[in-house]
Motif scaffolding. Structure first.
Motif, PDB file in Angstrom:
ATOM      1  N   ARG A  41      35.200  50.112 124.148  1.00  0.00           N
ATOM      2  CA  ARG A  41      34.561  50.927 123.132  1.00  0.00           C
ATOM      3  C   ARG A  41      33.161  51.350 123.582  1.00  0.00           C
ATOM      4  N   ARG A  42      32.458  50.491 124.327  1.00  0.00           N
ATOM      5  CA  ARG A  42      31.082  50.777 124.703  1.00  0.00           C
ATOM      6  C   ARG A  42      30.943  51.652 125.945  1.00  0.00           C
ATOM      7  N   THR A  43      31.877  51.618 126.862  1.00  0.00           N
ATOM      8  CA  THR A  43      31.733  52.356 128.120  1.00  0.00           C
ATOM      9  C   THR A  43      32.632  53.578 128.137  1.00  0.00           C
TER      10      THR A  43
ATOM     11  N   PRO B  72      28.973  45.927 113.662  1.00  0.00           N
ATOM     12  CA  PRO B  72      29.444  44.540 113.678  1.00  0.00           C
ATOM     13  C   PRO B  72      30.528  44.360 114.737  1.00  0.00           C
ATOM     14  N   ARG B  73      30.541  43.189 115.362  1.00  0.00           N
ATOM     15  CA  ARG B  73      31.505  42.889 116.415  1.00  0.00           C
ATOM     16  C   ARG B  73      32.846  42.528 115.812  1.00  0.00           C
ATOM     17  N   SER B  74      33.876  43.076 116.449  1.00  0.00           N
ATOM     18  CA  SER B  74      35.215  42.704 116.025  1.00  0.00           C
ATOM     19  C   SER B  74      36.154  42.918 117.199  1.00  0.00           C
ATOM     20  N   GLY B  75      37.220  42.193 117.300  1.00  0.00           N
ATOM     21  CA  GLY B  75      38.199  42.362 118.360  1.00  0.00           C
ATOM     22  C   GLY B  75      37.861  41.517 119.572  1.00  0.00           C
ATOM     23  N   THR B  76      38.612  41.753 120.653  1.00  0.00           N
ATOM     24  CA  THR B  76      38.445  40.989 121.884  1.00  0.00           C
ATOM     25  C   THR B  76      37.340  41.603 122.732  1.00  0.00           C
ATOM     26  N   TYR B  77      37.004  40.878 123.787  1.00  0.00           N
ATOM     27  CA  TYR B  77      35.952  41.341 124.699  1.00  0.00           C
ATOM     28  C   TYR B  77      36.366  42.648 125.382  1.00  0.00           C
ATOM     29  N   ALA B  78      37.614  42.763 125.798  1.00  0.00           N
ATOM     30  CA  ALA B  78      38.084  43.974 126.463  1.00  0.00           C
ATOM     31  C   ALA B  78      38.026  45.183 125.539  1.00  0.00           C
TER      32      ALA B  78
END
Length: 157
Positions: A35-37, A24-30
């Motif tokens: 987290r993903r890269t 699930p998405r949480s937090g800001t875009y940055a």
């Protein structure tokens, strides 16, 4: 009617498959992007900045080697032309030799050219040309060492 399996306007066909479960998405875009890269942001930039001076230094060294080689070619050719001209001159052989040797030299090399012509030897007229090697830009600054070109031509008559 369309045949089964025919394309319907799309250039590729989407095939149904299992869906990947995403957290699930949480937090800001940055935060999400971090987290993903992986944590090597800017690695290519740092490597490029580190290698660029080495590439520039290599190009400068290759250019200087080309100037040294070109100076060897100019000295040899000038000596050859001077010896042939000195051989063929009826009077004033030394002056003709020196003038002919310096005539075709580019201005960056002719200013520091040293030409010696000698017709005293048995059967041969010799010419020796010394040119200073420029540093990176011809005509601006020269090194202290000289490149030497020698030539001889058979005396006529």
């Amino acid at each position: 009617m369309r045949a089964s399996g025919a394309r319907t306007g799309s250039w590729r066909r989407l095939r149904p498959g299992p869906r990947l479960a995403l957290p699930p998405r949480s937090g800001t875009y940055a935060q999400e992007r971090a987290r993903r890269t992986p944590r090597d942001h800017g690695q290519t930039t740092i490597e490029f900045v580190g290698v660029t001076p080495l590439i520039i230094l290599l190009c400068v060294a290759l250019w200087q080697c080309a100037l040294i080689g070109f100076t060897f070619i100019l000295a040899g050719n000038a000596a050859d032309v001077g010896a042939r001209t000195g051989t063929g001159a009826e009077w004033g052989q030394r002056a003709a030799c020196v003038e002919a040797a310096k005539e075709d030299l580019p201005s960056a090399w002719s200013g520091s050219a040293w030409v010696e012509c000698d017709g005293n030897g048995p059967g041969l007229y010799r010419a020796e040309v010394r040119l200073k090697v420029p540093i990176l830009v011809p005509g601006v600054l020269n090194w202290d060492f000289s490149v030497e070109g020698n030539a001889a031509s058979v005396k006529e008559g």
